[in-house]
Design a protein around this motif. Structure first.
Motif, PDB file in Angstrom:
ATOM      1  N   PRO A  12       0.838  -1.204   0.000  1.00 55.26           N
ATOM      2  CA  PRO A  12       0.000   0.000   0.000  1.00 55.26           C
ATOM      3  C   PRO A  12       0.872   1.253   0.000  1.00 55.26           C
ATOM      4  N   PHE A  13       0.345   2.331  -0.549  1.00 53.20           N
ATOM      5  CA  PHE A  13       1.074   3.594  -0.564  1.00 53.20           C
ATOM      6  C   PHE A  13       1.020   4.272   0.802  1.00 53.20           C
ATOM      7  N   MET A  14       2.079   5.000   1.091  1.00 54.63           N
ATOM      8  CA  MET A  14       2.105   5.857   2.265  1.00 54.63           C
ATOM      9  C   MET A  14       2.805   7.149   1.881  1.00 54.63           C
ATOM     10  N   ASN A  15       2.183   8.277   2.198  1.00 60.52           N
ATOM     11  CA  ASN A  15       2.789   9.581   1.950  1.00 60.52           C
ATOM     12  C   ASN A  15       3.714   9.945   3.099  1.00 60.52           C
ATOM     13  N   LEU A  16       4.894  10.402   2.770  1.00 56.89           N
ATOM     14  CA  LEU A  16       5.886  10.760   3.782  1.00 56.89           C
ATOM     15  C   LEU A  16       6.083  12.261   3.775  1.00 56.89           C
ATOM     16  N   ILE A  17       5.865  12.884   4.933  1.00 59.32           N
ATOM     17  CA  ILE A  17       6.133  14.321   5.077  1.00 59.32           C
ATOM     18  C   ILE A  17       7.247  14.484   6.098  1.00 59.32           C
ATOM     19  N   ARG A  18       8.308  15.168   5.697  1.00 59.72           N
ATOM     20  CA  ARG A  18       9.414  15.426   6.617  1.00 59.72           C
ATOM     21  C   ARG A  18       9.434  16.906   6.940  1.00 59.72           C
ATOM     22  N   MET A  19       9.551  17.202   8.229  1.00 62.52           N
ATOM     23  CA  MET A  19       9.560  18.582   8.682  1.00 62.52           C
ATOM     24  C   MET A  19      10.727  18.753   9.653  1.00 62.52           C
ATOM     25  N   LYS A  20      11.078  20.010   9.885  1.00 60.52           N
ATOM     26  CA  LYS A  20      12.139  20.282  10.860  1.00 60.52           C
ATOM     27  C   LYS A  20      11.762  21.524  11.629  1.00 60.52           C
ATOM     28  N   CYS A  43       2.988   9.155   6.890  1.00 55.53           N
ATOM     29  CA  CYS A  43       4.015   9.166   7.914  1.00 55.53           C
ATOM     30  C   CYS A  43       4.524  10.599   8.006  1.00 55.53           C
ATOM     31  N   LEU A  44       4.520  11.134   9.205  1.00 58.15           N
ATOM     32  CA  LEU A  44       5.074  12.462   9.435  1.00 58.15           C
ATOM     33  C   LEU A  44       6.300  12.310  10.322  1.00 58.15           C
ATOM     34  N   ILE A  45       7.388  12.966   9.924  1.00 58.18           N
ATOM     35  CA  ILE A  45       8.578  12.993  10.768  1.00 58.18           C
ATOM     36  C   ILE A  45       8.940  14.454  10.964  1.00 58.18           C
ATOM     37  N   ASN A  46       8.911  14.901  12.219  1.00 63.45           N
ATOM     38  CA  ASN A  46       9.248  16.281  12.559  1.00 63.45           C
ATOM     39  C   ASN A  46      10.510  16.251  13.410  1.00 63.45           C
ATOM     40  N   ASP A  47      11.584  16.760  12.829  1.00 63.50           N
ATOM     41  CA  ASP A  47      12.885  16.704  13.491  1.00 63.50           C
ATOM     42  C   ASP A  47      13.021  17.899  14.423  1.00 63.50           C
ATOM     43  N   GLY A  48      12.462  17.788  15.612  1.00 60.62           N
ATOM     44  CA  GLY A  48      12.522  18.850  16.599  1.00 60.62           C
ATOM     45  C   GLY A  48      11.390  19.842  16.429  1.00 60.62           C
ATOM     46  N   THR A  49      10.954  20.424  17.528  1.00 62.66           N
ATOM     47  CA  THR A  49       9.938  21.464  17.449  1.00 62.66           C
ATOM     48  C   THR A  49      10.570  22.784  17.861  1.00 62.66           C
ATOM     49  N   ASN A  50       9.921  23.895  17.451  1.00 65.88           N
ATOM     50  CA  ASN A  50      10.591  25.184  17.532  1.00 65.88           C
ATOM     51  C   ASN A  50      10.717  25.747  18.945  1.00 65.88           C
ATOM     52  N   HIS A  51       9.770  25.442  19.826  1.00 63.33           N
ATOM     53  CA  HIS A  51       9.826  25.967  21.192  1.00 63.33           C
ATOM     54  C   HIS A  51       9.497  24.861  22.176  1.00 63.33           C
ATOM     55  N   PRO A  52      10.012  24.940  23.404  1.00 69.08           N
ATOM     56  CA  PRO A  52       9.590  23.952  24.405  1.00 69.08           C
ATOM     57  C   PRO A  52       8.097  24.062  24.675  1.00 69.08           C
ATOM     58  N   ASN A  53       7.448  22.907  24.744  1.00 75.21           N
ATOM     59  CA  ASN A  53       6.028  22.832  25.043  1.00 75.21           C
ATOM     60  C   ASN A  53       5.792  21.639  25.966  1.00 75.21           C
ATOM     61  N   ILE A  54       4.732  21.725  26.750  1.00 72.26           N
ATOM     62  CA  ILE A  54       4.261  20.568  27.506  1.00 72.26           C
ATOM     63  C   ILE A  54       3.025  20.062  26.780  1.00 72.26           C
ATOM     64  N   VAL A  55       2.958  18.749  26.549  1.00 70.80           N
ATOM     65  CA  VAL A  55       1.829  18.187  25.809  1.00 70.80           C
ATOM     66  C   VAL A  55       1.194  17.076  26.661  1.00 70.80           C
ATOM     67  N   MET A  56      -0.080  17.308  27.003  1.00 73.22           N
ATOM     68  CA  MET A  56      -0.812  16.314  27.811  1.00 73.22           C
ATOM     69  C   MET A  56      -1.725  15.487  26.916  1.00 73.22           C
ATOM     70  N   GLY A  57      -2.117  14.303  27.397  1.00 73.02           N
ATOM     71  CA  GLY A  57      -3.100  13.493  26.689  1.00 73.02           C
ATOM     72  C   GLY A  57      -4.498  14.063  26.861  1.00 73.02           C
ATOM     73  N   PHE A 222       5.281  -0.453   3.239  1.00 73.52           N
ATOM     74  CA  PHE A 222       4.584   0.524   2.418  1.00 73.52           C
ATOM     75  C   PHE A 222       5.452   0.957   1.245  1.00 73.52           C
ATOM     76  N   SER A 223       4.791   1.391   0.192  1.00 73.17           N
ATOM     77  CA  SER A 223       5.476   2.044  -0.905  1.00 73.17           C
ATOM     78  C   SER A 223       5.421   3.536  -0.605  1.00 73.17           C
ATOM     79  N   LEU A 224       6.573   4.096  -0.226  1.00 72.92           N
ATOM     80  CA  LEU A 224       6.580   5.475   0.251  1.00 72.92           C
ATOM     81  C   LEU A 224       6.681   6.460  -0.897  1.00 72.92           C
ATOM     82  N   ARG A 225       5.972   7.561  -0.773  1.00 67.74           N
ATOM     83  CA  ARG A 225       6.119   8.657  -1.727  1.00 67.74           C
ATOM     84  C   ARG A 225       6.196   9.954  -0.940  1.00 67.74           C
TER      85      ARG A 225
END
Lengths: 266, 168
Positions: A12-20, A43-57, A222-225
């Protein structure tokens, strides 16, 4: 650029988005939109986020999970996300990896929390082969008994999301924002954050090596694009019913007042 | 016979309601994946997304099945709509949180929510311990009673669960 291989035929296809350095709040909004209004696998890959944040469920209560006075003093944003799970402090040292899939995308996989978690564990076993004693420990990714990746999921009628925050590196001082949660995995054994966690950078040579190995492991399934974020969707176009949001200062202040908490319970 | 005895004890353990005092027939299904039996009750209707409906008079009660709660794990949080809100057949009306995951709950029928089980706020585990009884989620005034006919009966739902688990 990812070039589909002949061996991808039938996958199956999977779209890959890379962010930084992408904003984690915007990432969560994007993920919720991809989960609820798209039908592709992502699939999303984010290499680091811009500011410190606290993230709750989704069910997180600030008064139980974070040192509110310190958080307010240091003006750290607090986000409630749309998936389950615990509380994390994220910053430029965090690498985020997200899978959003149709229920039928992976042959034989039941769309429930434990099977999905187990499937990701096997995917990451290949990623971390030769880099350490990797385990899926209860619902965490760990080397031995030290956690370096926290997971959360959301499952809809026809799709699911599994996202992970990996501690490539972290600031020990930031962990002071977090209380010891009421609900902890058994293997934690009441250890404090600095005794319980470890840094992925102490095991792997580089962030890019880690990311490339994730992509390689994904290509077994997956077949990545490659998809460009701007071409795919507008991140300013927030879905009508997005759940992930920033808690206001007033909400955090109210949570520090026992009377306010009691009146809510009544 | 042994299966009927087992089913009766399961009914007691699950705090199941009895229908006008008469015993409720139970269809046990075995999940190879979870290696446990889950219960399916007579007199209820079921959706393929694992919610149940019990229609009594002008009101239909909705919850998630024993099969669903078993696969989800310990429920720690429930998000439900407010009374007066509308639900649509197949649409999400809330979510449960278990084992790091939120899972949508979908309404098997369309209508107006007339009552919400507020006990679940303090005791979400009722969904695990009593999925067909005290773990009910919402009561709805159906807007299209014919939608009930399209739902699965207990035998068909039990078979559906077994086939779903067999395929995985």
């Amino acid at each position: 650029m990812i070039i589909p291989k002949a061996s991808d035929v039938g996958l199956p296809f999977m779209n890959l988005i890379r962010m930084k350095g992408f904003s984690i709040l915007q990432q969560l909004h994007l993920e919720e939109r991809l989960l609820r209004t798209f039908s592709d696998n992502w699939c999303l890959i984010n290499d680091g986020t811009n500011h410190p944040n606290i993230v709750m469920g989704i069910s997180g209560k600030p008064e139980e999970l974070i040192e509110i006075e310190l958080v307010l003093q240091d003006q750290v944003p607090v986000i409630r996300r749309f998936t389950g799970g615990g509380t994390v402090v994220v910053d430029a040292g965090t690498i985020f990896v997200t899978f959003i899939c149709n229920k039928s995308a992976i042959c034989g996989l039941q769309p429930y929390p434990r099977p999905i978690m187990s499937w990701t564990g096997k995917l990451y076993e290949k990623v971390f082969q030769t880099y350490g004693d990797f385990h899926l420990r209860e619902n965490d990714y760990a080397f031995g008994a030290h956690k370096f990746g926290g997971n959360a999921q959301s499952i809809t009628k026809n799709r699911w999301i599994h996202h992970t925050s990996f501690l490539w590196d972290y600031n020990a001082k930031s962990m002071e924002y977090l209380k010891m949660p009421n609900r902890t995995p058994v293997y934690r054994l009441a250890r404090k954050h600095d005794e319980f966690l470890c840094r992925l950078k102490d095991k792997m040579t580089s962030r890019s090596t880690f990311i490339e190995r994730i992509i390689s492991s994904l290509e077994d399934h997956f077949s990545l694009r490659t998809a460009q974020l701007d071409n795919t969707i507008s991140t300013n176009d927030v879905p009508q019913s997005h759940t992930a949001r920033l808690l206001t200062r007033q909400e955090l202040e109210r949570a520090t007042r026992p009377c306010a908490v009691l009146s809510v319970q009544l | 016979m042994a299966m009927r005895l087992w089913a009766s004890s399961t009914a007691n353990a699950l705090n199941l309601c009895r229908n006008n005092g008469a015993p409720t027939t139970i269809f046990p299904t075995f999940s190879i994946y979870s290696r446990r039996f889950s219960s399916v009750l007579d007199g209820f209707k079921y959706s393929s997304s694992h919610e149940w409906v019990r229609h009594e008079g002008s009101v239909a009660t909705i919850g998630i099945t024993d099969h669903a709660q078993g696969h989800l794990g310990e429920v720690v949080f429930v998000e439900l709509p407010e009374s007066g809100s509308a639900v649509s057949k197949g649409g999400s009306f809330g979510a449960v949180e278990s084992v790091k995951a939120t899972s949508d709950i979908n309404s098997p029928i369309s209508g107006e929510v007339v009552e919400v089980n507020t006990k679940l706020t303090q005791a979400p585990g009722l969904i695990n311990s009593s999925p067909y009884g005290d773990g009910w989620m919402i009561k709805v005034r159906p807007s299209s009673p014919a939608e009930m006919e399209a739902l699965l009966g207990p035998g068909d739902y039990a078979k559906f669960c077994e086939e779903e688990d067999d395929h995985h």
